[in-house]
Write a protein that holds these residues in place. Structure first.
Motif, mmCIF file in Angstrom:
data_model
loop_
_atom_site.group_PDB
_atom_site.id
_atom_site.type_symbol
_atom_site.label_atom_id
_atom_site.label_comp_id
_atom_site.label_asym_id
_atom_site.label_seq_id
_atom_site.Cartn_x
_atom_site.Cartn_y
_atom_site.Cartn_z
ATOM 1 N N MET A 67 29.595 53.534 25.545
ATOM 2 C CA MET A 67 29.804 52.438 26.483
ATOM 3 C C MET A 67 29.752 52.913 27.931
ATOM 4 N N ARG A 68 30.338 54.070 28.209
ATOM 5 C CA ARG A 68 30.295 54.603 29.571
ATOM 6 C C ARG A 68 28.852 54.833 30.014
ATOM 7 N N GLU A 69 28.056 55.448 29.154
ATOM 8 C CA GLU A 69 26.656 55.695 29.489
ATOM 9 C C GLU A 69 25.881 54.387 29.640
ATOM 10 N N GLN A 70 26.245 53.394 28.833
ATOM 11 C CA GLN A 70 25.572 52.101 28.926
ATOM 12 C C GLN A 70 25.882 51.415 30.257
ATOM 13 N N ILE A 71 27.134 51.454 30.677
ATOM 14 C CA ILE A 71 27.502 50.851 31.962
ATOM 15 C C ILE A 71 26.801 51.587 33.106
ATOM 16 N N GLU A 72 26.698 52.910 33.005
ATOM 17 C CA GLU A 72 25.988 53.684 34.027
ATOM 18 C C GLU A 72 24.523 53.257 34.110
#
Length: 204
Positions: A106-111
């Motif tokens: 999720m963190r990478e997706q938001i980035e």
């Protein structure tokens, strides 16, 4: 006209063939619209996020060719960078918090969303969960083919709508959703808030 195809038929040979169809839809759409309230729009998904999403094929009991399907989904994203298309996309704020694959995914997706926020081919907005919308809650939908088809995905089937009177309602709904949506700096603020949430969420 409205046509409905069960997923067990449409995905009878796996995900790759269907993703091929979607690639063609996007390539033929110069101006598209999408409303996705609870997950990330497929054309902005990271490879890791898409792998989790397409991995749900086991639920339907269809052939598992997830790597091939993901590769096609990544291929379709090239429409964002060829200067020939534009997409107006509204994500529900919930889409930033629906746990797909865990905090790291999720963190990478938001980035990824933060990086793409300024793309010329993309108008990306976030509909705040507390926003007042002049419309009852509605399901996700895409408008393809420069407005001549709406596509809706249900639990058991996919639905394509081409009747003009129905398309008019989908466009009217999108306009209502857009009016309540945050864009630009306000959208970035919501994305940063979600990024902080996933950054500070421990891996399990």
């Amino acid at each position: 006209m409205t046509s409905s195809v069960p997923w067990t038929d449409r995905l009878s040979t796996g995900t790759e063939a269907t993703q091929d169809d979607v690639v063609r839809w996007y390539q033929s759409t110069r101006e598209g619209r999408a409303y996705v309230p609870t997950m990330i729009w497929g054309t902005l998904q990271t490879e890791a996020y898409a792998t989790v999403i397409l991995g749900q094929v086991d639920f339907l009991g269809i052939p598992n060719d997830v790597p091939a399907g993901v590769a096609k989904r990544m291929q379709r994203q090239q429409v964002l960078y060829d200067d020939k298309h534009h997409y107006d996309v509204v994500l529900g704020e919930q889409a930033l918090y629906t746990n797909v694959g865990g905090p790291e995914v999720m963190r990478e997706q938001i980035e990824r969303l933060l990086r793409e926020l300024g793309l010329a081919s993309l108008t990306l907005g976030i509909l705040p969960s507390t926003a007042r919308v002049d419309l009852f809650p509605v399901h996700a939908f895409n408008i393809y083919g420069d407005g001549d088809r709406a596509h809706v995905e249900l639990v058991s089937s996919s639905v394509d709508i081409t009747e003009q009177s129905e398309l008019d309602l989908y466009n009217k709904a999108f306009t209502a959703l857009s009016r309540a949506t945050s864009y630009g700096d306000a959208a970035e603020e919501l994305l940063q808030k979600a990024h902080s949430f996933w950054t500070n969420t421990p891996l399990r």
